[in-house]
Design a protein around this motif. Structure first.
Motif, PDB file in Angstrom:
ATOM      1  N   GLY A 427       0.778  -1.237   0.000  1.00 45.76           N
ATOM      2  CA  GLY A 427       0.000   0.000   0.000  1.00 45.76           C
ATOM      3  C   GLY A 427       0.803   1.278   0.000  1.00 45.76           C
ATOM      4  N   SER A 428       2.131   1.207  -0.146  1.00 47.17           N
ATOM      5  CA  SER A 428       2.982   2.393  -0.093  1.00 47.17           C
ATOM      6  C   SER A 428       3.681   2.625  -1.434  1.00 47.17           C
ATOM      7  CB  SER A 428       4.051   2.240   1.008  1.00 47.17           C
ATOM      8  OG  SER A 428       3.463   2.095   2.268  1.00 47.17           O
ATOM      9  N   PHE A 429       4.131   3.855  -1.634  1.00 45.05           N
ATOM     10  CA  PHE A 429       4.906   4.155  -2.841  1.00 45.05           C
ATOM     11  C   PHE A 429       6.399   4.099  -2.568  1.00 45.05           C
ATOM     12  CE2 PHE A 429       4.371   8.342  -0.871  1.00 45.05           C
ATOM     13  CZ  PHE A 429       5.645   8.887  -0.973  1.00 45.05           C
ATOM     14  N   SER A 430       6.785   4.038  -1.269  1.00 39.98           N
ATOM     15  CA  SER A 430       8.200   4.008  -0.907  1.00 39.98           C
ATOM     16  C   SER A 430       8.391   3.062   0.269  1.00 39.98           C
ATOM     17  CB  SER A 430       8.687   5.417  -0.518  1.00 39.98           C
ATOM     18  OG  SER A 430       9.977   5.364   0.088  1.00 39.98           O
ATOM     19  N   VAL A 431       9.458   2.258   0.195  1.00 41.39           N
ATOM     20  CA  VAL A 431       9.830   1.358   1.289  1.00 41.39           C
ATOM     21  C   VAL A 431      11.312   1.581   1.552  1.00 41.39           C
ATOM     22  CG1 VAL A 431      10.034  -1.032   2.073  1.00 41.39           C
ATOM     23  CG2 VAL A 431       8.136  -0.371   0.561  1.00 41.39           C
ATOM     24  N   ASN A 432      11.647   2.051   2.744  1.00 41.96           N
ATOM     25  CA  ASN A 432      13.060   2.317   2.999  1.00 41.96           C
ATOM     26  C   ASN A 432      13.579   1.565   4.213  1.00 41.96           C
ATOM     27  OD1 ASN A 432      11.701   4.740   4.643  1.00 41.96           O
ATOM     28  ND2 ASN A 432      13.792   4.539   5.418  1.00 41.96           N
ATOM     29  N   GLY A 433      14.839   1.121   4.098  1.00 43.44           N
ATOM     30  CA  GLY A 433      15.586   0.629   5.236  1.00 43.44           C
ATOM     31  C   GLY A 433      16.308   1.779   5.902  1.00 43.44           C
ATOM     32  N   VAL A 434      16.999   1.486   7.024  1.00 42.08           N
ATOM     33  CA  VAL A 434      17.548   2.573   7.837  1.00 42.08           C
ATOM     34  C   VAL A 434      19.073   2.519   7.966  1.00 42.08           C
ATOM     35  CG1 VAL A 434      15.430   3.032   9.113  1.00 42.08           C
ATOM     36  CG2 VAL A 434      16.979   1.236   9.910  1.00 42.08           C
ATOM     37  N   ALA A 435      19.715   1.691   7.162  1.00 45.56           N
ATOM     38  CA  ALA A 435      21.171   1.700   6.997  1.00 45.56           C
ATOM     39  C   ALA A 435      21.452   0.952   5.702  1.00 45.56           C
ATOM     40  CB  ALA A 435      21.887   1.035   8.171  1.00 45.56           C
ATOM     41  N   ARG A 436      22.585   1.214   5.114  1.00 46.59           N
ATOM     42  CA  ARG A 436      22.855   0.657   3.786  1.00 46.59           C
ATOM     43  C   ARG A 436      22.798  -0.875   3.787  1.00 46.59           C
ATOM     44  NH1 ARG A 436      27.628   3.020   2.720  1.00 46.59           N
ATOM     45  NH2 ARG A 436      28.863   1.164   3.185  1.00 46.59           N
ATOM     46  N   ILE A 437      23.439  -1.511   4.794  1.00 44.79           N
ATOM     47  CA  ILE A 437      23.437  -2.976   4.823  1.00 44.79           C
ATOM     48  C   ILE A 437      22.034  -3.512   5.112  1.00 44.79           C
ATOM     49  CG2 ILE A 437      24.103  -3.067   7.270  1.00 44.79           C
ATOM     50  CD1 ILE A 437      25.572  -5.679   6.641  1.00 44.79           C
ATOM     51  N   HIS A 438      21.294  -2.806   5.951  1.00 48.12           N
ATOM     52  CA  HIS A 438      19.925  -3.214   6.272  1.00 48.12           C
ATOM     53  C   HIS A 438      19.066  -3.220   5.018  1.00 48.12           C
ATOM     54  CE1 HIS A 438      15.791  -1.835   7.815  1.00 48.12           C
ATOM     55  NE2 HIS A 438      15.851  -3.125   8.020  1.00 48.12           N
ATOM     56  N   THR A 439      19.149  -2.170   4.241  1.00 45.77           N
ATOM     57  CA  THR A 439      18.367  -2.088   3.009  1.00 45.77           C
ATOM     58  C   THR A 439      18.753  -3.194   2.040  1.00 45.77           C
ATOM     59  OG1 THR A 439      18.116   0.299   3.282  1.00 45.77           O
ATOM     60  CG2 THR A 439      17.726  -0.590   1.076  1.00 45.77           C
ATOM     61  N   GLU A 440      20.049  -3.491   1.941  1.00 46.71           N
ATOM     62  CA  GLU A 440      20.490  -4.560   1.044  1.00 46.71           C
ATOM     63  C   GLU A 440      19.986  -5.923   1.505  1.00 46.71           C
ATOM     64  OE1 GLU A 440      21.993  -4.264  -1.979  1.00 46.71           O
ATOM     65  OE2 GLU A 440      21.434  -2.182  -1.556  1.00 46.71           O
ATOM     66  N   ILE A 441      19.952  -6.155   2.820  1.00 44.07           N
ATOM     67  CA  ILE A 441      19.426  -7.418   3.342  1.00 44.07           C
ATOM     68  C   ILE A 441      17.934  -7.522   3.051  1.00 44.07           C
ATOM     69  CG2 ILE A 441      18.913  -8.690   5.472  1.00 44.07           C
ATOM     70  CD1 ILE A 441      21.633  -7.725   6.530  1.00 44.07           C
ATOM     71  N   LEU A 442      17.206  -6.415   3.178  1.00 45.62           N
ATOM     72  CA  LEU A 442      15.781  -6.423   2.840  1.00 45.62           C
ATOM     73  C   LEU A 442      15.589  -6.801   1.372  1.00 45.62           C
ATOM     74  CD1 LEU A 442      14.382  -3.214   4.600  1.00 45.62           C
ATOM     75  CD2 LEU A 442      14.272  -5.574   5.408  1.00 45.62           C
ATOM     76  N   LYS A 443      16.393  -6.194   0.502  1.00 45.90           N
ATOM     77  CA  LYS A 443      16.215  -6.419  -0.939  1.00 45.90           C
ATOM     78  C   LYS A 443      16.643  -7.823  -1.360  1.00 45.90           C
ATOM     79  CE  LYS A 443      18.474  -2.797  -2.527  1.00 45.90           C
ATOM     80  NZ  LYS A 443      18.946  -1.683  -3.400  1.00 45.90           N
ATOM     81  N   LYS A 444      17.688  -8.341  -0.747  1.00 43.57           N
ATOM     82  CA  LYS A 444      18.259  -9.605  -1.211  1.00 43.57           C
ATOM     83  C   LYS A 444      17.752 -10.820  -0.439  1.00 43.57           C
ATOM     84  CE  LYS A 444      22.528  -7.405  -2.806  1.00 43.57           C
ATOM     85  NZ  LYS A 444      23.996  -7.248  -2.576  1.00 43.57           N
ATOM     86  N   LYS A 445      17.201 -10.571   0.769  1.00 42.02           N
ATOM     87  CA  LYS A 445      16.825 -11.731   1.582  1.00 42.02           C
ATOM     88  C   LYS A 445      15.406 -11.593   2.123  1.00 42.02           C
ATOM     89  CE  LYS A 445      18.395 -14.558   5.511  1.00 42.02           C
ATOM     90  NZ  LYS A 445      17.214 -14.454   6.372  1.00 42.02           N
ATOM     91  N   GLU A 446      15.215 -10.731   3.123  1.00 43.07           N
ATOM     92  CA  GLU A 446      13.942 -10.706   3.841  1.00 43.07           C
ATOM     93  C   GLU A 446      12.758 -10.343   2.937  1.00 43.07           C
ATOM     94  OE1 GLU A 446      13.413 -11.734   6.836  1.00 43.07           O
ATOM     95  OE2 GLU A 446      15.535 -12.121   7.294  1.00 43.07           O
ATOM     96  N   MET A 447      12.964  -9.428   2.005  1.00 46.04           N
ATOM     97  CA  MET A 447      11.867  -8.969   1.149  1.00 46.04           C
ATOM     98  C   MET A 447      12.229  -9.113  -0.333  1.00 46.04           C
ATOM     99  SD  MET A 447      10.730  -5.627   3.353  1.00 46.04           S
ATOM    100  CE  MET A 447      10.049  -5.841   5.015  1.00 46.04           C
ATOM    101  N   ARG A 448      12.978 -10.158  -0.628  1.00 48.20           N
ATOM    102  CA  ARG A 448      13.518 -10.336  -1.979  1.00 48.20           C
ATOM    103  C   ARG A 448      12.411 -10.391  -3.034  1.00 48.20           C
ATOM    104  NH1 ARG A 448      14.378 -15.114  -4.447  1.00 48.20           N
ATOM    105  NH2 ARG A 448      14.096 -16.184  -2.441  1.00 48.20           N
ATOM    106  N   ASN A 449      11.343 -11.137  -2.755  1.00 49.76           N
ATOM    107  CA  ASN A 449      10.276 -11.256  -3.747  1.00 49.76           C
ATOM    108  C   ASN A 449       9.544  -9.926  -3.952  1.00 49.76           C
ATOM    109  OD1 ASN A 449      10.719 -13.967  -4.338  1.00 49.76           O
ATOM    110  ND2 ASN A 449       9.429 -14.666  -2.650  1.00 49.76           N
TER     111      ASN A 449
END
Length: 810
Positions: A427-449
């Motif tokens: 339901g959002s237009f933006s999803v952000n992490g709060v540190a560079r490694i955190h965002t990369e983990i979200l993109k590659k692992k936790e929220m990869r799909n």
């Protein structure tokens, strides 16, 4: 703001003491002076507050609304004085009237509106929004009781109610005329209108009144005053025709009903181990978002005179973690049921209004709710979430064949649970992490799909801290020294702290930094002696770990190292080591048994180490109870070492690392969260990095290969520490800490405490060696301060404003 002189302010204090308290200064208590000074500051603020709101009402500005279950704002008097440009004047006036400023400021109880980094970040962001002249406001809940007040009794954490509103809170204004009604439970009835569209009617609902209390958020010396609006849950009274106000004909039923409603804004994070506790948390979340969305739409209509279809042009709503995710279906509900929007039109508006900040990589921290509970408590909201889920899953099935097998991992409703993070992403237009490694983990692992579906939504915004509170206010001697060296421009442009670099090898200057640090350590040592009766060596290394108690933050690794050092001193009492004072501050969630055991272990070790004559003051362990913002302001300026030792990949960002860096402490940490970005700036030579990397940790989780018992069997130091726990050497009986022992060995050390033990010891050896060379140490300290401006929340908020919110300064 009016610039009062010391004499003028003194006269105003004396006048208001008589008019407000009926007392002369010689009769006044510190509490009297606190309330009088707060009243004077409020008078200074209110004209600018009115003018700021008037500026926003002209309809020209896009505004951001920050929805958060926590706002850990701390004490406000000193902060407001600072931002009004009155702090030094007020301190001098108080001293001339015979009062110590710190005694006056400490009369204010910390507002118990948050728990840890999430809430403190929200508070820093509000400060930066106002100080940068951005139109931005916070929405939260006015909890009567905070998380809890922590007491340490016989080494154990004991939780007491934190009734922070026991005395009047001078910064809030009740605005009952803007109260709104929230509805729970009941039945939803659908009717088909003549045009074929559906109409929804709610019956038999439980209605609650949400009453707003507004707190001014003062910008730094710029006449901008934004608003933190906190909602209080109250009973809706009805007139029975005889002029009597009552909520029910049955007296005792009325009392129960009133109590159940007041509970909604009663406690921050009520115990959710029971069904009733879980339902209360869900009620809190809907209470926050429904009252806030209704209020936002009301202001939009009043100020902008535009159709709601253009809401996103003037409004952006930031969801701080998953707790306010129900704002998405709530906006849909209002647009469709109250404003007559079709589904597609309402969805187009909604998905252009919301932005979501994720704060965790821990899967257990990603909220879910029972489908049955959601349907029972919020029947219309559940219907909307169900429809969101149906449309979303169909879209995957037809448009993303490669993700069909992953639908259950993406679905907003799956296996009887409503997944709040998934709702927030969809339901959002933006999803952000709060540190560079955190965002990369979200993109590659936790929220990869999800990243595969929506790569354009994901972005990083590394957290920040407000240097006004954490340097200017908390460490005025250091702030004054910095200004003497590089001028005052850094206060409004904190990146200019980098100018300190050219002075990092100036021996005369670093000696002054050393003197300031020593004075701060002396203040903290006095505080420790007053509160614990323990004398600590001011020249010792002040090694500090202050944060929420959680296994992944690894306070256990820290105290294991202390036990190791103690064993070394017992084996060789005459060895030459640099004296160390290990300082802990942490609260454990009341139901988190293992975390409370770690607190007991720290205090038990302290009770042995601190009084052992073989140690001879070379080792001290201090646990400061009831850690909060005000206590942090005492500890951080005195820290030499900043312990940021989370299991790599587990800490989203961290902000304690930034606060202590800004005050000249050196980071001891893993390559996790924002530690990595600190390392990018200062390098190996100016911090102490150790342990597994995030990739190594994730590889172990995925493929195995780590065996804690092997380390226990092959490392005598580890075996000795664990055996001491198991055999009762620390504790009043031999089963005191067996749970910690078994968690390490029989659950295979899930946070890699043993794996990182040896590199942690080696890092401490490097720390001791560096500390003995004072010039080297002080050069490292000044270098860290110089680079810390990068982590000002002003920088972070500017990035949000430019890249996500698209708002402009007023």
């Amino acid at each position: 703001m009016t610039q009062l002189t010391v004499d003028t302010l003194k006269q105003e204090i004396l006048r208001k003491l008589i008019s407000d308290k009926g007392r002369e200064v010689k009769e006044a208590t510190s509490k009297d002076i606190y309330y009088v000074l707060a009243s004077i500051v409020n008078e200074e603020i209110k004209q600018q507050w009115f003018q700021t709101r008037k500026n926003y009402r002209d309809g020209k500005n896009k505004e951001v609304y920050y929805l958060s279950m926590e706002f850990l704002i701390g004490r406000m008097l000193a902060s407001n004085l600072l931002n009004c440009g009155m702090l030094d004047t007020a301190k001098e006036a108080l001293r001339e009237l015979g009062f110590e400023p710190e005694d006056i400021f400490s009369e204010e109880h910390d507002a118990a509106l948050g728990n840890g980094g999430l809430g403190r970040l929200a508070a820093c962001f509000l400060d930066s929004l106002a100080s940068l002249n951005f139109p931005g406001h916070g929405y939260g809940i006015r909890y009567r009781y905070g998380l809890f007040e922590q007491r340490i009794i016989h080494g154990n954490q004991v939780e007491l109610p934190d009734y922070w509103l026991k005395n009047p809170y001078p910064w809030e204004t009740r605005n009952e005329e803007e109260a709104v009604v929230i509805q729970f439970h009941g039945d939803v009835h659908m009717f088909k209108k003549n045009d074929g569209s559906l109409e929804f009617e709610y019956r038999n609902t439980d209605k609650v009144m949400a009453v707003p209390y507004d707190i001014p958020i003062v910008g730094y010396e710029n006449d901008t005053v934004n608003t933190l609006r906190l909602w209080s849950a109250e009973v809706i009274h009805q007139n029975n025709g005889d002029g009597l106000l009552e909520a029910s004909k049955e007296y005792y039923h009325d009392l129960d009903h009133q109590h159940s409603i007041e509970q909604i804004s009663g406690f921050l994070y009520p115990d959710d181990s029971s069904y009733e506790g879980k339902e209360l948390r869900l009620k809190q979340q809907y209470f926050l978002v429904s009252s806030s969305i209704q209020n936002i739409l009301k202001h939009f209509k009043q100020n902008h005179h535009l159709p709601l279809s253009r809401l996103a042009e003037k409004v952006v709503i930031q969801i701080n973690d998953t707790h306010p995710s129900l704002a998405i279906p709530e906006l849909m509900r209002i647009l469709m049921d109250d404003e007559g929007f079709s589904w597609d039109n309402a969805w187009a508006v909604t998905t252009n209004v919301f932005a979501y900040t994720n704060h965790t990589t821990l899967s257990e921290a990603l909220e879910t709710w029972s489908e049955e509970m959601m349907q029972n408590l919020l029947p219309r909201i559940y219907m909307i979430i169900d429809e969101i889920n149906e449309r979303f899953c169909k879209g995957i099935w037809f448009d993303h064949e490669e993700l069909r097998d992953s639908i259950s991992e993406l679905a907003v409703i799956a296996h009887g649970r409503v997944h709040m993070a998934r709702l927030a992403i969809v339901g959002s237009f933006s999803v952000n992490g709060v540190a560079r490694i955190h965002t990369e983990i979200l993109k590659k692992k936790e929220m990869r799909n999800f990243y595969t579906l929506y790569p354009e939504k994901f972005n990083n915004k590394t957290n920040g801290i407000t240097h006004r509170r954490w340097l200017l206010q908390a460490n005025p001697k250091l702030a004054d020294l910095i200004t003497d060296v590089i001028g005052p421009q850094w206060v409004k442009r904190p990146k200019q702290l980098i100018s300190l670099l050219k002075y990092s090898n100036d021996s005369a200057l670093v000696d002054k930094f050393d003197q300031v640090k020593h004075e701060n350590k002396k203040v903290l040592a006095n505080y420790i002696h007053q509160h614990l009766g323990i004398t600590v060596d001011e020249r010792s290394i002040f090694d500090v770990q202050i944060k929420r108690l959680h296994e992944y933050k690894r306070q256990l690794l820290n105290i294991f190292h202390v036990i190791y050092l103690y064993n070394e001193l017992k084996d060789n009492p005459n060895q030459d080591i640099t004296p160390r004072t290990f300082i802990f501050g942490a609260k454990a969630a009341p139901s988190y048994h293992l975390a409370k055991e770690v607190i007991k272990l720290i205090n038990t070790v302290a009770s042995i180490v601190n009084y052992d004559p073989d140690v001879r003051d070379r080792l001290k362990v201090i646990f400061l109870e009831n850690y909060n913002v005000s206590l942090a302001e005492k500890i951080i300026p005195a820290a030499d070492i900043s312990e940021q030792i989370s299991t790599a990949s587990k800490e989203a960002s961290g902000t304690g690392n930034m606060k202590m860096m800004m005050n000249g402490a050196l980071t001891l940490g893993t390559m996790d969260g924002a530690n990595i970005e600190i390392h990018d700036l200062v390098g190996d030579q100016n911090m102490f990095i150790f342990g597994l990397t995030a990739d190594e940790v994730l590889h172990y989780y995925q493929h195995g290969g780590y065996h804690a018992r092997d380390l226990y069997n092959t490392d005598d130091r580890i075996k000795r520490v664990l055996d001491q726990l198991n055999q009762g050497e620390f504790g009043v009986h031999n089963i005191e800490f067996k749970d910690i022992y078994y968690n390490i060995l029989y659950h295979n050390d899930p946070y890699f405490v043993l794996k990182d033990f040896e590199p942690y010891l080696e890092a401490h050896e490097l720390i001791e060696r560096a500390y003995r060379n004072r010039n080297t140490w002080l050069n490292m300290s000044v270098t860290n301060i110089a680079y810390s401006g990068k982590f000002s929340s002003d920088q972070t908020v500017q990035e949000y404003a430019t890249e996500i919110w698209k708002i402009k300064k007023v």
